[in-house]
Scaffold this motif. Structure first.
Motif, mmCIF file in Angstrom:
data_model
loop_
_atom_site.group_PDB
_atom_site.id
_atom_site.type_symbol
_atom_site.label_atom_id
_atom_site.label_comp_id
_atom_site.label_asym_id
_atom_site.label_seq_id
_atom_site.Cartn_x
_atom_site.Cartn_y
_atom_site.Cartn_z
ATOM 1 N N ALA A 219 0.870 3.881 -3.042
ATOM 2 C CA ALA A 219 0.344 5.225 -2.793
ATOM 3 C C ALA A 219 1.325 6.303 -3.234
ATOM 4 C CB ALA A 219 0.010 5.379 -1.314
ATOM 5 N N HIS B 94 -1.672 4.131 6.494
ATOM 6 C CA HIS B 94 -3.127 4.304 6.374
ATOM 7 C C HIS B 94 -3.464 5.648 5.727
ATOM 8 C CE1 HIS B 94 -4.074 0.696 8.713
ATOM 9 N NE2 HIS B 94 -3.080 1.039 9.509
ATOM 10 N N HIS C 288 -2.657 5.403 1.963
ATOM 11 C CA HIS C 288 -3.633 4.507 1.318
ATOM 12 C C HIS C 288 -4.919 5.266 1.019
ATOM 13 C CE1 HIS C 288 -6.718 1.259 1.297
ATOM 14 N NE2 HIS C 288 -5.762 0.546 0.730
ATOM 15 N N ALA D 72 0.826 -1.206 0.000
ATOM 16 C CA ALA D 72 0.000 0.000 0.000
ATOM 17 C C ALA D 72 0.865 1.262 0.000
ATOM 18 C CB ALA D 72 -0.911 -0.012 1.225
ATOM 19 N N LEU E 216 -5.412 -0.920 -4.449
ATOM 20 C CA LEU E 216 -5.600 -0.313 -3.134
ATOM 21 C C LEU E 216 -6.967 -0.624 -2.548
ATOM 22 C CD1 LEU E 216 -3.974 3.156 -3.921
ATOM 23 C CD2 LEU E 216 -3.060 1.441 -2.345
ATOM 24 N N PRO F 106 -4.227 -2.118 3.924
ATOM 25 C CA PRO F 106 -2.859 -1.575 3.996
ATOM 26 C C PRO F 106 -1.891 -2.550 4.676
ATOM 27 C CG PRO F 106 -4.464 0.076 4.653
ATOM 28 C CD PRO F 106 -5.218 -1.217 4.537
#
Length: 496
Positions: free
Chosen positions: A425, A479, A482, A421, A455, A460
């Motif tokens: 990202a 987090h 993500h 993740a 995603l 995550p």
């Protein structure tokens, strides 16, 4: 996205630090040994898989072996020692700059010798890093600011005092003990410093020693990371990446956290430390740049970037992250470029852009030394440079975007190994920023949609990717990234 970011930040546990803490007698000792016995990552191995990060596997396994030998688990320890040579590739990439890798190996050798144990014979690449870090420590130790916690990383590297009679332990403890009793908020540094005090058998301030022992005796393995807190790291990055969404809503962190960030930006040293006020680790240029950007975004005061001129490397136009750094960091200079552009300081910006250009070869951006994955540097290069109105910056963003598109995995994510993740990202946010300014090239919509699928269908993963003493993960940051990446893609790829 959560309404408030946790300020005492969760970092992934550090095998090295847990092993170091286990060497100190106390109630935490058995807990740490038990944790080590149940958290192997391979036969007689700890840390990252060697193919992913050989130096993390090496230092983690070496530290665990010393800890287990100390606990009387000789058979397991001997097997761990025997696994070390096979972890080092025959021709590794240039020596890792984790600030301390060579120093930690060197100190573990000294601990072995002090206890009458045989140290392993290290492969040539490890010895080379040991020598490089030993020379760096010697330069630091003779530096006039060695005991100045506002500038010196000696507290963070306090393991190096073990077996070094030139260090004044009393002065060192007074200079680098943090308010929570630790040495520089580092469990490993705190533990090995205490071992050196016991080895010397000399009297020190009893109150300070009591606080240091209390700190170590309270360590719980699951919460023993390479640092015990990094609140400003997450605050600054929350603001920076929330700003990518273009929303007028306040970023998801408390006004108090933002005020403290702005306050600590005005530290007399000119540098902000991720751990916050009252620590005994110096700030660094990257953290300062990101925090200053966050302060400006939220309308809070921040010093001018010109106050960081003393961090420009002699003979180069690049900014160092820390004093005594071997080589300048790519992402430190990417973020400094962003700050200089915000201030319209073109005299300082142009040399940084030229230095960044010099770091690219055949349209491929080199990895950042503070992060295991090249997607971090690529994503930040694409994102930040897309916003700077200069031909060099636009070219850097476009080149990074090409490389991001080339390295996307078939599952739609990005990752130096399997897709994660965090890496996905960085890549998606960077690619979206470049595409917004027509720098991403053909196929960016497909790439972003595939990233969205990855995603949206994967929770995550909290994968250790950042380089400290060993690899670590800033869990709230994953987090945040993500959620931000999904919303950014939704905006870019929504039907017209």
């Amino acid at each position: 996205m959560t309404s408030q970011v946790k300020q005492l930040v969760d970092l992934s546990p550090s095998v090295y630090d847990i092993a170091a803490v286990s060497l100190v007698p106390g109630p935490q000792q058995a807990l740490c040994v038990d944790w080590l016995l149940t958290h192997t990552t391979g036969p007689h191995a700890w840390g990252a898989p060697p193919h992913r990060s050989w130096f993390d596997a090496y230092i983690s396994t070496y530290a665990a072996a010393v800890a287990l030998r100390n606990a009387g688990r000789h058979r397991i320890a001997d097997r761990a020692f025997g696994s070390l040579p096979g972890m080092v590739p025959a021709t590794p990439s240039p020596g890792p700059e984790t600030l301390t890798f060579g120093g930690l190996v060197d100190v573990l050798d000294r601990i072995n010798a002090a206890r009458g144990w045989t140290a392993p014979a290290h492969p040539a690449p490890v010895r080379a890093v040991i020598d490089r870090e030993r020379a760096k420590w010697e330069r630091m130790r003779t530096w006039s600011e060695f005991y100045n916690p506002s500038l010196s990383i000696a507290g963070y590297c306090a393991e190096r005092v073990y077996g070094d009679p030139a260090v004044d332990l009393g002065r060192f403890l007074e200079a680098f003990q943090a308010p929570n009793g630790s040495i520089a908020n580092s469990p490993g540094a705190s533990a090995v410093f205490l071992l050196e005090y016991e080895r010397r058998g000399r009297q020190l301030d009893g109150r300070r020693l009591g606080r240091l022992q209390e700190y170590l005796h309270s360590r719980i393995p699951a919460d023993t990371a390479y640092l015990d807190r990094v609140p400003h790291f997450v605050t600054a990055w929350t603001v920076m990446f929330h700003h990518e969404l273009g929303t007028p809503q306040d970023p998801p962190c408390t006004p108090r956290a933002l005020d403290e960030l702005s306050r600590d930006l005005h530290h007399p040293s000119g540098l902000l430390c991720t751990v916050g006020a009252g620590t005994t680790i110096p700030g660094d240029t990257d953290s300062t740049a990101c925090a200053a950007i966050a302060a400006r975004i939220t309308g809070r005061p921040a010093p001018k970037a010109a106050t960081l001129d003393f961090m420009i490397e002699t003979g180069s136009d690049a900014y160092r992250t820390f004093l005594f750094e071997h080589d300048p960091s790519l992402t430190t200079n990417i973020h400094m470029a962003a700050l200089l552009d915000l201030e319209q300081d073109h005299d300082r910006l142009l040399p940084v852009l030229r230095w960044l250009q010099s770091q690219t070869t055949q349209q491929r951006v080199k990895a950042c030394k503070w992060h295991l994955s090249p997607t971090y540097a690529l994503g930040e290069m694409a994102r930040v440079m897309s916003r700077i109105d200069h031909p060099l910056a636009r070219a850097l963003s476009a080149d990074a975007s090409v490389e991001l598109a080339r390295t996307q995995n078939t599952d739609g994510g990005w990752g130096a190994g399997a897709s994660t993740a965090e890496e996905t990202a960085y890549s998606a946010i960077g690619l979206a920023a470049a595409a917004e300014r027509n720098l991403a090239g053909a196929g960016w919509q497909r790439a972003l949609r595939e990233a969205h699928t990855f995603l949206s269908t994967h929770d995550p993963q909290l994968t250790p990717l950042w380089l400290g003493k060993t690899l670590y993960c800033v869990q709230p940051l994953v987090h945040l990234l993500h959620a931000t990446a999904i919303r950014r893609i939704d905006t870019m790829c929504a039907p017209k």
